[in-house]
Design a protein around this motif. Sequence first.
Motif, PDB file in Angstrom:
ATOM      1  N   ASP A 297      16.127 -21.614 -83.119  1.00  0.00           N
ATOM      2  CA  ASP A 297      16.949 -21.819 -81.958  1.00  0.00           C
ATOM      3  C   ASP A 297      18.228 -22.584 -81.995  1.00  0.00           C
ATOM      4  OD1 ASP A 297      15.238 -19.560 -80.678  1.00  0.00           O
ATOM      5  OD2 ASP A 297      13.866 -21.395 -80.246  1.00  0.00           O
TER       6      ASP A 297
ATOM      7  N   VAL B 166      21.192 -22.227 -82.518  1.00  0.00           N
ATOM      8  CA  VAL B 166      22.433 -21.597 -82.276  1.00  0.00           C
ATOM      9  C   VAL B 166      22.445 -20.586 -81.048  1.00  0.00           C
ATOM     10  CG1 VAL B 166      23.454 -21.880 -84.448  1.00  0.00           C
ATOM     11  CG2 VAL B 166      22.670 -19.467 -83.749  1.00  0.00           C
ATOM     12  N   ASP B 167      23.409 -20.346 -80.508  1.00  0.00           N
ATOM     13  CA  ASP B 167      23.543 -19.244 -79.025  1.00  0.00           C
ATOM     14  C   ASP B 167      23.526 -18.073 -79.587  1.00  0.00           C
ATOM     15  OD1 ASP B 167      23.398 -21.326 -76.770  1.00  0.00           O
ATOM     16  OD2 ASP B 167      25.058 -22.218 -78.194  1.00  0.00           O
ATOM     17  N   GLY B 168      24.216 -17.626 -80.717  1.00  0.00           N
ATOM     18  CA  GLY B 168      24.657 -16.478 -80.993  1.00  0.00           C
ATOM     19  C   GLY B 168      24.834 -16.345 -82.570  1.00  0.00           C
TER      20      GLY B 168
ATOM     21  N   ALA C  79      18.470 -17.776 -83.160  1.00  0.00           N
ATOM     22  CA  ALA C  79      19.217 -17.482 -81.987  1.00  0.00           C
ATOM     23  C   ALA C  79      18.479 -16.150 -81.274  1.00  0.00           C
ATOM     24  CB  ALA C  79      20.575 -16.745 -82.534  1.00  0.00           C
ATOM     25  N   SER C  80      18.577 -16.247 -79.863  1.00  0.00           N
ATOM     26  CA  SER C  80      18.382 -15.332 -79.116  1.00  0.00           C
ATOM     27  C   SER C  80      19.035 -13.983 -78.890  1.00  0.00           C
ATOM     28  CB  SER C  80      18.032 -15.801 -77.658  1.00  0.00           C
ATOM     29  OG  SER C  80      19.172 -16.052 -77.178  1.00  0.00           O
TER      30      SER C  80
END
Length: 346
Positions: free
Chosen positions: A267, A269-271, A304-305
């Motif tokens: 997790d 990074v954001d994207g 990332a999510s």
Amino acid sequence: MYLLELGGEDDAFAAREAESAATGVRPIAPGLAVARGIAPERVRGLAYTHRASGLLGRTDADLESAQALLEAATLERDDGSIAVRATDVHGATGIDTERAERELGRVLVERGFSVDLDDPDHLLRAVFSAGSVGSTDAESEQDSVCALGWLAAESVRDFGTRAPTDKPFFQPGSMDPLLARAVANVAGARSGATILDPMCGTGGVLVEAGLVGADVIGTDAQEKMAAGARTNLEHFLDAPNLSPTGVDRGSWHVGRGDGTRLPLADDAVDGVVFDAPYGRQSKIETHRLEDLVAGALAEARRVASRAVVVADRSWQDEAQAAGWELEATFERRVHRSLTRYVLVLE
């Protein structure tokens, strides 16, 4: 409510990108959508939305209806000047846009507004469109529409200055900056976010993400590509002034690396965005290509999510096997022998 003027050939994809800058986006006619709210600074960074305007109302796509709508609209008048700009989307309605500008401007003058055609303080957009948006919601679909709104934000159309062949480092097959900006936006690029491209190539996606304020990280298995991406990022993101979109450019880091074994914490990074190697053009053997993309999808899921994958085929099965849920998929025809698939994964 706001009126969004979409651009390009694929309104569904344009609307999906617009969701990164607006809430409650809903197409209403070819080239047009409405939204409940917008972030003006984010609209400036959109690729496939040209303008957002505070919606006065919408009616049938003829001049008489547009005049009646403007005559009945509640208008707040200040000391500023106005002008009217009319557009006929794809030329589908046959409206004489110059006449529309004159007649709607006359209505505003009669209502006490002063006109300045060269440098107005406020700009009224009159957009005419015809055709079906293919909605299953009968109430959201019209055969033709005219929408009126006061311009609130406009995207910065400077993509031609970053054409792949004009960058300091270029390789054939590089993604054009319009698509690169759009997929970066869909992945969540904005000030305060971190975007990763584990197959960054010449760095086109990272450049576009950085110009809307995101911090960017890139890896590529080839040192030549990693070095070239660094050259491009230094050229476009290291300027001391604000980016053309009006935000601070994001920071960046690029190194040689394996997209299936990222040196990043869970997790981190954001994207994630990556342009997967294309089967016909890649020198990678088929089974190795499948292992590479599957491994990159699994690593993206770990760090990332959200992810956006661009490819010459749908990697949906591999994405789901890696634990992703398919939020949306788009097909974008490049030419007769190439269709790009864009997968949005959550």
